[in-house]
Design an enzyme around this catalytic site. Sequence first.
Site, short mmCIF file in Angstrom:
data_model
loop_
_atom_site.label_atom_id
_atom_site.label_comp_id
_atom_site.label_asym_id
_atom_site.label_seq_id
_atom_site.Cartn_x
_atom_site.Cartn_y
_atom_site.Cartn_z
N THR A 70 0.85 -1.18 0.00
CA THR A 70 0.00 0.00 0.00
C THR A 70 0.89 1.24 0.00
O THR A 70 1.90 1.24 0.71
CB THR A 70 -0.88 -0.01 1.27
OG1 THR A 70 -1.54 -1.27 1.32
CG2 THR A 70 -1.87 1.13 1.28
N GLU B 213 9.81 -7.00 -2.53
CA GLU B 213 10.24 -5.89 -3.39
C GLU B 213 11.70 -6.05 -3.78
O GLU B 213 12.10 -5.66 -4.88
CB GLU B 213 10.04 -4.55 -2.68
CG GLU B 213 8.60 -4.16 -2.48
CD GLU B 213 7.99 -4.70 -1.20
OE1 GLU B 213 8.64 -5.53 -0.53
OE2 GLU B 213 6.86 -4.28 -0.86
N ASN C 284 -4.20 -8.60 3.72
CA ASN C 284 -4.24 -7.20 4.14
C ASN C 284 -4.22 -6.23 2.97
O ASN C 284 -4.85 -5.18 3.01
CB ASN C 284 -3.06 -6.93 5.07
CG ASN C 284 -3.18 -5.60 5.77
OD1 ASN C 284 -4.25 -5.26 6.28
ND2 ASN C 284 -2.12 -4.83 5.78
N ARG D 76 5.33 7.05 0.47
CA ARG D 76 4.68 6.70 1.74
C ARG D 76 5.66 6.81 2.88
O ARG D 76 6.87 6.67 2.70
CB ARG D 76 4.14 5.26 1.61
CG ARG D 76 3.82 4.59 2.90
CD ARG D 76 3.30 3.17 2.71
NE ARG D 76 3.44 2.43 3.96
CZ ARG D 76 3.11 1.16 4.13
NH1 ARG D 76 2.61 0.46 3.12
NH2 ARG D 76 3.26 0.56 5.28
#
Lengths: 337, 1215
Positions: free
Chosen positions: B32, B65, B1014, B115
Amino acid sequence: MVDLSTRYLGLTLKNPLVPSSSPLSKHLDSARRLEDAGAGALVMHSLFEEKIEEEDATLARFFHQQSLGHAEADSFHPIPEGYMSYEEKYLEHLTALKNSLEIPVIASLNGTTPGGWVSYATALQEAGADALELNVYYIPASCKESGSEVEDRYVEILQSLHSQISIPVTMKLSSQFSSVVHVAQRFQQAGASGLALFNRFYQPDIDLETLEVVPKLELSTSEESLMRIRWIAILHGRIDCSLAITGGIHNARDVLKALLAGADVTHMCSALLRRGPGHLAMVLRAVQEWMEEHEYESVEQLKGSISQRNATDSAAFLRSNYMRVLDSYQPPSGVLW
Amino acid sequence: MEKTGTLTIDGNQAAATIAHLTNEVIAIYPITPSSNMGEFADEWSAAGKTNLWGAIPRVVEMQSEAGAAGAIHGALQAGALSTTFTASQGLLLMIPSMYKIAGELTPTVFHIAARSLACQGLSIFGDHSDVMATRQTGYGMLSSNCPQEVMDLALIAQSATLQSRVPFLHFFDGFRTSHEVAKLVEVTREVVREMIDDTWVEAHRQRALSPAHPVLRGSSQNPDVYFQARETVNPYYSQLPALVQGAMDRFAQLTGRQYQLFEYEGAADAQRVIILMGSGAEAVHETAAYLNAMEEGVGVLKVRLYRPFAPELMLAALPTTVRAIAVLDRTKEPGSDGEPLYKDVVTALAQDAMSDDSRFAVMPRVIGGRYGLSSKEFTPGMIVAVYRELQQAQPKNHFTIGIQDDLSHTSLDWDEDLRTSAHDETFQAVFYGLGSDGTVSANKNSIKIIGESTDLYAQGYFVYDSKKSGAVTISHLRFGPNRIRSSYLIGNGDASFVACHQPTFLEKYDVLAYARKGAVFLLNSPTGPEMVWDTLPATIQQEIKDKDIKLYCIDAYGVAQRSGMGKRINTIMQTCFFAISGILPPEQAIASIKDAVQKTYGRKGRRITELNFKAIDETLACLHQVAAGAAVGTLQSAARLTDRASAFVQQVTAEIIAGRGDMIPVSQMPDDGSFPLGTAAYEKRNLALEIPVWDSDICTQCGKCPFVCPHSAIRSKVFHESQLKNAPANFKSVPVKAKGYPEGHHISYQVAPEDCTGCTLCVDICPIRDKSNSSRKALNMAPQPELRAQERDNWDFFLTLPEFDRSQLKTNTIAGAMNLQPLFEFSGACVGCGETPYVKLASQLFGDRMLVANATGCSSIYGGNLPTTPWTTTPDGRGPAWCNSLFEDNAEFGMGMRLAVDKQREMARELLVELAAQLDAGLVQAILEADERDEAGIYEQRERVKQLDMALDGIDSTQARNLRSLSENLCRKSVWIVGGDGWAYDIGYGGVDHVLASGEDVNLLVLDTEVYSNTGGQTSKATPRGAVAKFSSGGKRTGKKDLALLAMDYENVYVARVAYGGKDTQTLNAFLEAEAHPGPSLIIAFSPCIAHGVDMSRNHHQQDMAVNSGHWPLFRFNPENIPLGKPPLKLDSKPPSIPYRDYVQSETRFNMLWHTQPDVAEALVAQEQKFVSHRYNFYKQLSQLDWSDSEEVAQVKAAAKVSAATPAATPEGEV
C-alpha cells in the site's frame, strides 16, 4: 416393423423414450450417447431459480460491491473479463446440444416464484430449445397458504412463462395436489402443452449424530412408477395435452405399462444414472420386441389402450382396487398376525 | 495538437497506464498504496492489452520488493523494457538493486506512491520519507503533484530514461495523489508513440547481455580503478536536466501542457517564496494566488526534477527579488541539521553567493520546515502561516507546520478557519459511509458521471479508518469550473452537501461540522419523515437550525429490501445525491446512473441490473424533505469511556477514538512508540444487530463458543458462588459441571454485547440442541438493541469476577483452557475472521509470559493499529509484550528476542550463583532447579523470584542491582513469531528458514489465509492451485508450497498443521506441544478469510471441508518422539473423505474459474485431487516409518521428493 414414433408437445419423436432432466445432459458426450442409444428427445438439466439468485448474491458480494472500506484494500477478487454467468453457460450448453444432436431438446426451468428469472425463458427459446419444461419444485409449508393458492402459484408462473414464449411448455407436477385432474385441467387452460407426472421430491434426512437435517439423494425404483401410471391412466383422454410419465421408469415393462396407461413419452433418469446411457438402447429394444411379440403395430396404437377410460375394469384405477388389494394380502411365511 | 478525451481516474491508474504501455516486463509486489498499479498492470495483461509495440507485457509477482527489483535488474540487463511499482519499506528493499541498475546506466522508471516509513510506528499514508532515502542511488527523481501530472510525467520520465540511460524514480504522494480520483486529459497512445524514439529502445536492446555479443558486466573492481570508474557517469547526469526539459518541451508541443524542471508560480517580484514538491505544491499554488490577489507578493517554486538537482536552473526560476525562502520537506531526518530539499536549496544559494556572478544581491534568508508527514493535512491556513513566518525578522528555522509541538517548540501556529477564494464556485460534498455499504464505489461512480457529462473539474478523495469490520469511510468530493488544486480535505463549514449513510454515525461523529450555511443534509434512517427529527441528537438538531440546513431523509435499507437489493444501498444513496444536490439536472443524472449500472453489471448480471433500476425508481418516491422540528431535544451523542481508563487513555486514546487525533500535541505522544495494552475494550463499537444469548439450562459447558469467537466477545469464567452477591438480576451462572473444581463453584458464559460483531460463529459451533426443539441451541442469536443495557451490566459484573487460578485449570481440554482469560480481545478484524481465534488461543495459554514479534499484515493491523490494541493484560498487569518490526524480518526479529531472553537468563543464573552466599540457599537452589513445564511450576517460580527481588533490594552491591534488573528472566518466557502466509512463505521465508534451522526456542504461528489478505488478496506461494486471486486472475497454476514438509525436513522443528474448525482439540494440543518443545516450533493455521469468497458465517464448515477433502491435512510432528524411537509425525485427520471438487466448488476463489475457464478449472481440480491423495499417502507413510531406521526414512523422503516434483506447474493454456 413396429412404428415407435410418438407425438409429444406437438413434436414428432422417433420413440417415446425421453431421458428426463439429469446431470447426463450436462456433458455433450453423455448427451450424444443418449441419442446414440436411441433417445426420442432430451430434457436438459434444470436452470434453477435459486442458483440464479445465489449467483447474483455472490457477484454482488465479491465483484459489484468493490468497496471494503479499508485503505489498504478496496477489493479482493479481480473481476474476470471472460466471466460466463450461470445463465450464459446454460444457454451456451443448450446451443451446443442443439448443434450436436438431431433429436429435440427440451430446456428445463426450475423455481417457485413468478419473478424475473422466468424471463430467461425467452433466451432459452432464442437459443433453440424445442420446448420448455417448467418444474415448480415447491414444498407448500405455510399454514397461511391454501391448496388453491398453491395451485394459483403454479398457474401464475406458467402464465407468466407462456406469455413470453411461443414454444410449447410442459409442466412438471407434484403428486400432492388434492385434485390432480382438476389442476391438470387448469394448467392446460393456462397454456400448458404437456404435463409430466410426477416430480420426485428428494426427501431430507436427519443425521442422528449432529441432529441436523441433511439432503439425501435416493434414486427411484420401479415401484414408484405405479402411482404415476394410475394418474396417467386417469388423465388420459380427459385433458387435451401431452402426458409424460416421470419417476420410477426403469425398464421396458415400466415403459410399456406407462404407454398402455396413456403416456405419450416416458422419462427415465435413475436407471440411466445407475446403468449409463447405453441402458436406454436395451430398454428400447425390449419395448420393440415386446410390441412385436404382442403384434402391436405402433406406439400410437398402444398408447392409452388400458387407460381408465379404455380399461376393461375402469374401477381398477380407483377406490375399489384399493379394497381388493388390501384384502388379498397374506402374511409372509413365518409371520404370525 | 492532438484531440483527446478526458479520463476520471486516480493517480495509480494514471501511472500504470503509461507503465503498461511502455514496458515489456513488469515485476511486482503488493504494498500500500502502490498495489493498485501492479493490479492494473496484471489485469490489463490478463485481458490481453498490448503495449506500444503490440506485445502483452509479462507481469510477474515476486516474493518481495527486493525480488522485484532483482528481477527488473535482470530483465533490463537482458534487454527488456522493465518497470515496477512500490512504496515505503518496499522501496527501501529495492535500494541495493537500484545502485546496480543506476551504476550500469540502465534505463527504467520505477513508479512510487510515496509513503511514510515504519519508525516509531508504521504508517501506510503518504510523505516523502521513502523516496528521500533513495536520493543517493543515482536514479533521476521526478515528482508529480496531481493525477494529471502523474500521467504526464510518467511518460516524460520514460522518454527521458530511454534517451539518457539514467534510471528514474517517478513519485507522487501516496493516497493524496495515488488514490485521488480526478478528471484529467488523457495521454493518448499516439502521444506516447511520439515521445518514445525507437532508436533509444533499439540501443537499449543492443546493450543487453547476449551470447551473440557477450560482455562481462558488474565486475569486481579494485582500489586502482573503482574510483575512476565511479566518475565515468558524470556526463550522463550533467546532461540529464536538459534532456528532461527537452522531453517536457516535446510533450508540451504534443499536448499543450508545458512543464518545467523548476516551476515558479506567483508574483514576478515576490519577496517571499515557498519551495516544495509533491501534492502540497498545488495547495501552495492556490494559496499564493489568493494572497497575491491581495497584493502580498508571494510565490511558490515547484520542484519537479529533484535528482539530479540542477541548482542553476532552480536559481534561474526564482525571481531576483526574493528575500526570504521557506523550503518545505515532507520527511524527517532525525539528527540532521535540515531536511534534504532544504539543504539542497541552501547549498545552491550558498554556492551562488560564493560565485562571482551571484544572481542575488543579498543571499535570501532560507528556513526549512516539515509538513504533511503521513498524509497530515496541509491547508491554506498552514501555508499562510509559513508565508507570515517569512515576514518575521528572525523566522523560525527547522519549523514544523500542521502539528502542535509543545515539546521542542518547532511548530508554527496557523488559522484553522482561513479559506482561500478557490472554492467560491466549487460544489463540495462530504459523505459518511460504512466500509462495506458501497459508499466509496458509488461516489467514485458519481465523480465519473459528473466528470464525463459536464465541463466541470472533479476531485474525489476518500478517508478510511483503521478497522476492517465496521469501518467508517468519509468521501470528499469537489466539482467546479476551475482546476482544483486543493490537495486537502473539505474543511468545516465548507460543504454544500453532507450525507450520512448510517444513522448510528450521528451518535459518534459531528457529521454536520462540514456543512456550510444552507447546506443540504441527506440522512439514511429507518425512521419515517414524520418522526426522524426526534431521533437526531440535540447537537445535530441545533446545527440544522443554526446553519439553516435542508434535511432530507430516506429509508435506504427499506428501499433496498423492497426492491430486492438486500442490504446494498449504494445506488439508492447515489440517486438521492443527484436528486437533491442540484449538481446535474436530476433526469440526466438518473439516466447516467442507470447507464453506469448497465455498464457495471452488464451481462454479468442482467437481473441485478433490473433490481438496481427498480431501486433507483423507487428511491425518488421514498425521498422526503423534513422540516426542522420546533424544538431541540435532549438526546445526547453517545460518549462512554469508563473512568477506569488511565489518564493516557483518557487524554490520548479517547481523543484519537473521537476523531481529534490531529489536535494531540507532541508532548502527549509516546516518544518510542510504546502504548498501553487493553485499549480496544474502550471502543464499544456496537456493530452487532444480534448477539448470542446463553441458555444455561441445556449448556454442557464444552467451551467451544469462546474457543471460536474471533473477537473474544463470549467468555467463560469459573468462580465461587459467593461472588454472586452483587450480581445483576439477569446475570446467569450455573454450577460448573466439569470435575476437578472445588465445591460451590459456578460457571458463566457471558457476552460483551457492545464488542460482539454478530458473526454467529459461536452459535454455529454450539453442539447442543434443545431436546424438544432442535432449532434451539445452548446459544441463540437475539436482537442486540433490547439486550444492550442489560447485558452491558452483566458484562461489567462479569469483568469484576476474579479470574480462576490458572495453575489449577486443565488447559489440555477445550473446556478447561477456555476458562483462561483471553489477552487478545475486541480486535478490529473482519467479522468472522479466521485468524484471530488462533491468536486469542495463544494469548490465553501463554499470554502472561509471551513476547510477540508480529509481521506486518492483517495481524499487525488488527493487533496494533491506533487508536487501540486488542492485546491486553491480566488483572495483575502481566500480558503479551508485542512489537511489529517489519514484514520481511519478523522471524529474525523474534529470534533476537529469544536470544536476549536466553542470554539474560544465563547472566541472571550466573549472578544468582555468585550471590548465593548472601541469599537463602534453599531459594537459590529452588530457582536454579525449577521445573517450569506446567502452569503450577511457572507460578511457583514467579513467587520465588518475587522473594529473590525483595532480598536483592536489601543488598547494596553492583552484582545485586545487576541481578535485580535481570531476575525476571529467571522465569520462563515464551517467544511467539506471528504473521501471515505472505511473510512466512514469501518475503520472510529466508528468515523463517534460518530461524527454524537455528534450533532456538521460538514458536512461529503462521496464519495462513493462502493469500495476501491485508493488501487485498494478492497471490502468495501459499495460494492453492486453481484459486483465483489478484495476480492469478486465470487461476493459480502452481501448487501451494508445503511449508510444513520443508520444516519437518530439519527433524528438530515441531511442526503442526491445524484448522480449529476441523478439529479444535488438535489445535489446542498443537499449541501446547509447540510451546513446550524446547526448540523451534511452527504452527501453520488454516484461516478462512473474506478473500476466499465465502460467507464467513460458514467459516467452520469451510475448515471442515478443507480438512475432509485433503486440502488441509491435520498433523503434528514432534521431534521429541525421535529419540524415544516413536514416529514423530502423527496424522490427525482421516484420508480425504469428500471429493476435492466439493470443497473447491464451495469457495468463490476457486469456483470463479469454472465461470471463466471451465476446462482449465477441470484440469486443475483433477491435478489437485491427485496431489492431495498423493500427499496424504506420503504423510501416512512418514507417520508409519520406523525412525530408528534412518535408511528407510531417507528412502521414503527421496521417493516423495521425486513424485512431488513430477506434477509440475501447468503453463497457461496447456492444461
